[in-house]
Design an enzyme around this catalytic site. Structure first.
Site, mmCIF file in Angstrom:
data_model
loop_
_atom_site.group_PDB
_atom_site.id
_atom_site.type_symbol
_atom_site.label_atom_id
_atom_site.label_comp_id
_atom_site.label_asym_id
_atom_site.label_seq_id
_atom_site.Cartn_x
_atom_site.Cartn_y
_atom_site.Cartn_z
ATOM 1 N N ASP A 1 21.437 9.728 76.836
ATOM 2 C CA ASP A 1 20.182 10.004 77.536
ATOM 3 C C ASP A 1 19.565 8.739 78.129
ATOM 4 O OD1 ASP A 1 20.584 12.574 76.741
ATOM 5 O OD2 ASP A 1 19.067 12.561 75.162
ATOM 6 N N GLY B 1 17.060 15.704 77.770
ATOM 7 C CA GLY B 1 16.892 14.299 77.408
ATOM 8 C C GLY B 1 15.485 13.788 77.592
ATOM 9 N N SER C 1 14.012 20.559 75.305
ATOM 10 C CA SER C 1 14.555 21.396 76.380
ATOM 11 C C SER C 1 16.033 21.130 76.632
ATOM 12 C CB SER C 1 13.772 21.159 77.678
ATOM 13 O OG SER C 1 13.883 19.808 78.080
#
Length: 356
Positions: free
Chosen positions: A154, A108, A105
């Protein structure tokens, strides 16, 4: 006893891709972003035997291990396998995983799941780790142990939380600079940003490999340098509260990032973005490595509704969200405390009993 870990997903505003080697090692990378109120959760329920049972609630998948066996990466919830191995889990338990966004998406997700896992396991084992140590371990497990291509941002975003300007100079040389932004600026920024799901997910590793391959080419390399410079510029404008400039810089960053790899955008994403600009948006960017996921768009308040309508008409799906200023957390709860049959309450006029 249930041990829970939670880590927030993130949105990046600028600098994406400069946290990936070899650029970050040789040139130094920089990213500006924030975490949001979408999370990855991990719940651990200790058992009295040597069985480890992992439940992925999102994928309705269950994997079983034995603490006496060697952990093998077989493609089934390998993130969990690697985390169990890294934390040297020797006691039986049940692990439940759930995430507020799907993989691919651009928020992360996989790294955030890893941070939630490790945070819960550390809480269970009583291991004290500061945010740098936790983020570093999450990076090691995901990028080195599992060999998953990607950058650093992330793991550090999910662990630290909030608005950060993060500088990357390679392994064990990451500096997280928390940004002190006025509350009214944060409120205004959130009001003027739209988060739109493009309807596609991406495989970030494939895009990152292409980006790394293009590192030696002049135009992609120049684009990476420009993306890095834009991260510094966006940090300055955000701290000063110049949100109009911030919105326009998002557009510069998106155009520059697309030069890093032909796989970063798609015709559908380009169409959504162009529709947003036609309706009055100042700028925006695709979150994550590219190829799909969420599109973040900045639009002045007086055209926000028009931008939203145009993007939805073009097939985008708008998502409710807000900023989250806290990073990864873990806590312990005792489910037995709720193990009773009746609720009683006394109020003027009598006492009431409710069977539960």
């Amino acid at each position: 006893m249930v041990i829970r870990g939670r880590a927030p997903l993130r949105v990046s505003f600028g600098g994406g891709g400069t946290d990936v080697a070899p650029f970050c090692v040789e040139q130094g990378g920089a990213i500006i972003g924030s975490t949001i109120n979408k999370y990855a959760y991990c719940s651990i329920v200790p058992r009295d035997d040597d069985q480890i049972i992992v439940h992925s609630l999102d994928f309705d998948m269950t994997v079983k291990y034995n603490t006496n066996e060697n952990y093998v990466y077989d493609g089934r919830l390998d993130l969990v396998t690697a985390a169990l191995k890294a934390m040297d889990i020797k006691q039986g338990c049940e692990v439940y995983l759930q995430c507020d966004a799907p993989p691919g998406s651009g928020l992360g997700t996989s790294s955030t799941v890893m941070v939630a896992l490790l945070t819960a396991m550390a809480k269970w084992k009583g291991v004290e780790m500061d945010s740098y140590a936790m983020a570093n371990l999450a990076y090691q497990v995901e990028r080195e142990d599992l060999k998953i291509d990607g950058g650093y941002q992330d793991q550090y975003a999910a662990t630290f939380g909030g608005f950060n300007f993060i500088e990357f100079h390679g392994r064990n040389n990451v500096v997280v600079n928390p940004l002190r932004i006025k509350k009214e600026i944060i409120h205004e920024l959130q009001y003027n940003l739209l988060l739109c799901y493009t309807g596609n997910i991406h495989v970030s590793a494939n895009i990152i490999k292409d980006q790394v391959k293009n590192y030696e080419k002049k135009d992609p390399f120049d684009a990476m340098c420009e993306v890095k410079a834009l991260a510094y510029a966006m940090k300055d404008e955000l701290l000063k509260g110049n949100l109009y400039s911030f919105g326009k810089l998002l557009d510069y960053g998106w155009k520059s990032k697309k030069r890093m790899s032909s796989k970063i955008s798609t015709p559908h994403i380009d169409e959504l973005y162009e529709e947003a600009l036609k309706a009055g948006a100042l700028g925006g960017k695709l979150l994550g490595a590219g190829g799909g996921g969420f599109l973040l768009v900045y639009c002045p308040y007086n055209v926000r509704h028009k931008v939203a309508a145009r993007m939805e008409a073009a097939g985008g799906q708008l998502t409710d969200w807000n900023f989250e200023l806290r990073g990864a957390q873990a806590w312990i709860t005792d489910e037995k405390r709720w193990d009773y049959q009746e609720v009683r309450v006394a109020i003027p006029g009598g006492e009431y009993h409710f069977q539960v």
